[in-house]
Design a protein around this motif. Structure first.
Motif, mmCIF file in Angstrom:
data_model
loop_
_atom_site.group_PDB
_atom_site.id
_atom_site.type_symbol
_atom_site.label_atom_id
_atom_site.label_comp_id
_atom_site.label_asym_id
_atom_site.label_seq_id
_atom_site.Cartn_x
_atom_site.Cartn_y
_atom_site.Cartn_z
ATOM 1 N N THR A 76 -3.019 -1.900 6.109
ATOM 2 C CA THR A 76 -3.701 -0.680 5.693
ATOM 3 C C THR A 76 -3.022 0.354 6.866
ATOM 4 O O THR A 76 -2.438 0.216 7.575
ATOM 5 N N LEU A 77 -2.937 2.149 5.842
ATOM 6 C CA LEU A 77 -3.025 2.786 6.675
ATOM 7 C C LEU A 77 -3.850 3.675 7.847
ATOM 8 O O LEU A 77 -4.964 3.410 6.705
ATOM 9 N N LEU A 78 -3.357 4.285 8.257
ATOM 10 C CA LEU A 78 -4.171 4.853 8.978
ATOM 11 C C LEU A 78 -2.487 6.318 9.500
ATOM 12 O O LEU A 78 -2.572 6.507 10.445
ATOM 13 N N VAL A 111 -6.437 -12.629 9.394
ATOM 14 C CA VAL A 111 -7.275 -10.851 8.841
ATOM 15 C C VAL A 111 -7.196 -11.664 7.458
ATOM 16 O O VAL A 111 -5.369 -11.121 6.981
ATOM 17 N N VAL A 112 -7.293 -11.147 6.287
ATOM 18 C CA VAL A 112 -7.121 -10.835 4.941
ATOM 19 C C VAL A 112 -7.204 -9.597 4.262
ATOM 20 O O VAL A 112 -6.788 -9.424 3.337
ATOM 21 N N SER A 113 -7.819 -8.672 4.862
ATOM 22 C CA SER A 113 -8.209 -7.331 3.985
ATOM 23 C C SER A 113 -8.871 -6.345 5.263
ATOM 24 O O SER A 113 -8.836 -6.665 6.599
ATOM 25 N N PHE A 114 -8.169 -4.981 4.568
ATOM 26 C CA PHE A 114 -8.853 -3.832 5.452
ATOM 27 C C PHE A 114 -9.614 -2.787 4.741
ATOM 28 O O PHE A 114 -9.468 -2.841 2.890
ATOM 29 N N ILE A 125 -0.237 2.022 11.129
ATOM 30 C CA ILE A 125 -0.533 0.916 9.859
ATOM 31 C C ILE A 125 -1.211 0.118 10.418
ATOM 32 O O ILE A 125 -0.592 -0.039 12.292
ATOM 33 N N ALA A 126 -2.009 -0.666 10.287
ATOM 34 C CA ALA A 126 -2.513 -1.950 10.844
ATOM 35 C C ALA A 126 -2.276 -2.696 9.294
ATOM 36 O O ALA A 126 -2.004 -3.115 8.763
ATOM 37 N N ALA A 127 -1.595 -4.257 10.545
ATOM 38 C CA ALA A 127 -1.185 -5.366 9.676
ATOM 39 C C ALA A 127 -2.093 -6.166 9.885
ATOM 40 O O ALA A 127 -2.259 -7.047 11.766
ATOM 41 N N THR A 148 1.173 -1.222 0.750
ATOM 42 C CA THR A 148 -0.063 -0.400 -0.347
ATOM 43 C C THR A 148 0.332 0.869 0.053
ATOM 44 O O THR A 148 1.837 1.590 0.812
ATOM 45 N N HIS A 149 0.315 2.111 -0.929
ATOM 46 C CA HIS A 149 1.165 3.607 -0.809
ATOM 47 C C HIS A 149 0.959 4.279 0.707
ATOM 48 O O HIS A 149 0.356 4.209 1.618
ATOM 49 N N ALA A 150 2.432 4.670 1.187
ATOM 50 C CA ALA A 150 2.274 5.771 2.226
ATOM 51 C C ALA A 150 1.134 7.185 1.789
ATOM 52 O O ALA A 150 1.267 7.320 1.091
ATOM 53 N N ALA A 151 0.912 8.222 2.990
ATOM 54 C CA ALA A 151 0.389 9.193 1.626
ATOM 55 C C ALA A 151 1.590 9.991 2.069
ATOM 56 O O ALA A 151 0.725 10.709 1.204
#
Length: 470
Positions: free
Chosen positions: A330-332, A371-374, A338-340, A289-292
Motif C-alpha cells: 500500500t502507498l502512504l 500479511v495479505v492486505s492493507f 510504501i508498506a509491504a 497499486t497505483h502511485a500518487a
C-alpha cells in the motif's frame, strides 16, 4: 533550564519541548518544566490548556518514536536517560480503537472487499470463492449479486464508479479471479427499499493472463486499471473498450469446463485485450497499486522484490529486493513511503524514490502469519491497517516507529508494534482482505465467510469492547 516555564512545582521536574506535525494543533514554541510523574493524561490536559480548547481533545505522546505508556520518570529509567537533559515530546490526536459494529455472513469464503464512499449510498462490494461478487448495504441486506460469469473463485474486486445518490448514472465495478479473466459490471443504485436481490450481468471481459489474477488497481484520473497475476505478469487496461483490441476467449481448464456444465447458459459479452503487458517479475505477482502519480505503479511479488513501474513507457523505474516473499503493498503518499506485507509475518516500510539509499526504513512486527492486505486510515495520513492469515487486523501509526534497531541491521532498520489488534468476531479463520472508508468503517473479510465492520472516530466517545485490544 532557567528560562523554562514551570508547569508543576511538585517533585522532580524535567524540561520538555512539545511539538506537533499538525499545524492546526501547534502550540507556541516554549520550554516547559513539568513533573517527572506526569503521564499521558497529565500531558494531554497541559496541551489542551495551551491550546485553550473549548472541548478537550484526547492526545497521545511520542518520545523518540515510542508511545508514552508510563510516567515520564519510568520512561527515563527504562531508557537510561537523565532528567537533567531536555526531552522532546511529540503529541498526536489519540486514535481510538475501532469497536465491533456487526458482521454479515455469506455462502462461501470471502476473498476481497472494497467499500464505496458515497455519503448516503455507502455499500460494501465483496468477491467470493463461489465465483460471484455481491453488493451489501450497511444493514446487511444483499442489494445485488453477479451472475456466475466467473467459472472459478473471485480473488479481487474494485469499484470503478461508486454508487451515488446525487447521480442517476449506473455505478460499475471490476472482478477478477482464478479463471484468468476480469469482468466489468454495471450496477444501478436505488434508495427505494427492496426485498429482492438484483442479478447483475457482466458487460465486458478482459482477457490476457494465463493464471490466477490476484490483484486489481483502478485509477479514476486515467480510467485505466492494472491487474497482477500468478503468471508473473502485470497487465494495463482501459475501461474505454474502444481503446482495447478484441480477443478470443481463453481455452477453459478441466475444472472450469466441469463448473460451466453445472451453471446456466450466459450471454456473450465483448472480450478485450490489454494495452500493455509488463513482465518484470520472475515469480507470481501478489499485488499492484497505483502511485500518487497515476502514470506510475508499485508491484510486489513472491520473487521478494518491490518494483516501480512507469506506465507510460511500460518500463521499470526501480527494483528493491527484500529478504522474503511479498504478498501485499500500500502507498502512504504524503510520507513518500510504501508498506509491504510479507510471508514472514512482518511489514516493511520503504521509500520508493530512486534517490533513496535504504532498501527498507522500518520493520513492523506483530502478526503471526502472512500479511495479505492493507487499508489506509481515512482520518490520518500516518495510520494504516493490515490484515493477515492469523485472523487479525492490526492498526499502525508510522510516527510510532521506534529507533531501536534489531538484528544488527543498523539505524535504517527500525521496529514498531501496532496500536490495536482486532480479532474476528467469529473467533476463527484467516483474514483475506480489508478496506477502510469514512462512511463505512474498517471492513474485514475472510475464511469465516463474514463481512466484519468495526468503527471508531478519532474524537468519538466510544465504549471499547474486550474484542479489541490495545
Amino acid at each position: 533550564m532557567a528560562d523554562a516555564m514551570d508547569v508543576d512545582s511538585a517533585g522532580p521536574r524535567i524540561q520538555v519541548n512539545l511539538t506537533s506535525r499538525d499545524a492546526a494543533l501547534a502550540v507556541p514554541h516554549q520550554a516547559l518544566r513539568v513533573s517527572t510523574s506526569f503521564r499521558r493524561i497529565d500531558l494531554s490536559t497541559l496541551v489542551n490548556h495551551l491550546l485553550e480548547s473549548p472541548k478537550p481533545i484526547p492526545f497521545d505522546f511520542l518520545i523518540d518514536g515510542q508511545y508514552l505508556r508510563t510516567s515520564i520518570d519510568e520512561y527515563l529509567t527504562a531508557a537510561g536517560l537523565s532528567s537533567e537533559k531536555p526531552l522532546d515530546i511529540e503529541y498526536v490526536r489519540s486514535q481510538l480503537p475501532p469497536t465491533y459494529v456487526g458482521s454479515f455472513e455469506q455462502d462461501d469464503w470471502i476473498s476481497s472487499v472494497h467499500s464505496s464512499s458515497s455519503p448516503g449510498a455507502a455499500t460494501i462490494l465483496t468477491g467470493s470463492f463461489n465465483g460471484t461478487a455481491q453488493i451489501t448495504s450497511l444493514s446487511g441486506q444483499v442489494l445485488a449479486k453477479t451472475l456466475p460469469f466467473h467459472t472459478q473463485s473471485v480473488k479481487a474486486v474494485t469499484w470503478v464508479d461508486s454508487p451515488s445518490l446525487a447521480s442517476s448514472d449506473a455505478a460499475s465495478f471490476l472482478t477478477a479471479g482464478m479463471d484468468r479473466t476480469i469482468n466489468l459490471w454495471s450496477y444501478q443504485h436505488s434508495d427505494e427499499p427492496s426485498s429482492s436481490t438484483v442479478p447483475l450481468s457482466a458487460t465486458t471481459a478482459y482477457i490476457s493472463h494465463k493464471s490466477t489474477i490476484n490483484s486489481l488497481s483502478y485509477s479514476p484520473s486515467t480510467s485505466q486499471f492494472l491487474s497482477a497475476s500468478s503468471d508473473n505478469t502485470i497487465a494495463l487496461w482501459s475501461t474505454d473498450s474502444s481503446l482495447l483490441p478484441t480477443v478470443s476467449v481463453p481455452q477453459p481448464t478441466s475444472f472450469s469446463r466441469k463448473r460451466r456444465r453445472t451453471t446456466q447458459k450466459l450471454p456473450n459479452i465483448e472480450k478485450k485485450g490489454p494495452l500493455a503487458v509488463l513482465t518484470p517479475h520472475t515469480a507470481p505477482v501478489s499485488q499492484i497499486t497505483h502511485a500518487a502519480d497515476p502514470t506510475a505503479a508499485y508491484s510486489v511479488s513472491w520473487d521478494k522484490s518491490i518494483i516501480t513501474h512507469d506506465l507510460v513507457t511500460a518500463q521499470v523505474v526501480d527494483t528493491r529486493v527484500t529478504q522474503h516473499p511479498l504478498l501485499s503493498v500500500t502507498l502512504l503518499p504524503s510520507l513518500n513511503l510504501i508498506a509491504a506485507g510479507s510471508a514472514a509475518r512482518h511489514i516493511t516500510l520503504h521509500d520508493p524514490r530512486a534517490s533513496s539509499n535504504n532498501v527498507q526504513t522500518a520493520v513492523l512486527r506483530g502478526h503471526t502469519n502472512s500479511v495479505v492486505s492493507f487499508a489506509r486510515s481515512p482520518e490520518s495520513e500516518y495510520i494504516f491497517a493490515s490484515g493477515a492469515h492469523d485472523g487479525c487486523v492490526r492498526i499502525w501509526d508510522v510516527r510510532g516507529v521506534s529507533s531501536t534497531t534489531e538484528d544488527g541491521a543498523g539505524d535504517a532498520d527500525k521496529s514498531s508494534g501496532s496500536l490495536f489488534a482486532i480479532k474476528r468476531e467469529s473467533g476463527t479463520g484467516k483474514v483475506f482482505s480489508i478496506d477502510w472508508s469514512r462512511d463505512v468503517g474498517l471492513v474485514s473479510v475472510g475464511e469465516d465467510k463474514k463481512i466484519q465492520v468495526n468503527r471508531g472516530e478519532l474524537m468519538a466517545d466510544v465504549t471499547v469492547l474486550d474484542q479489541t485490544a490495545r
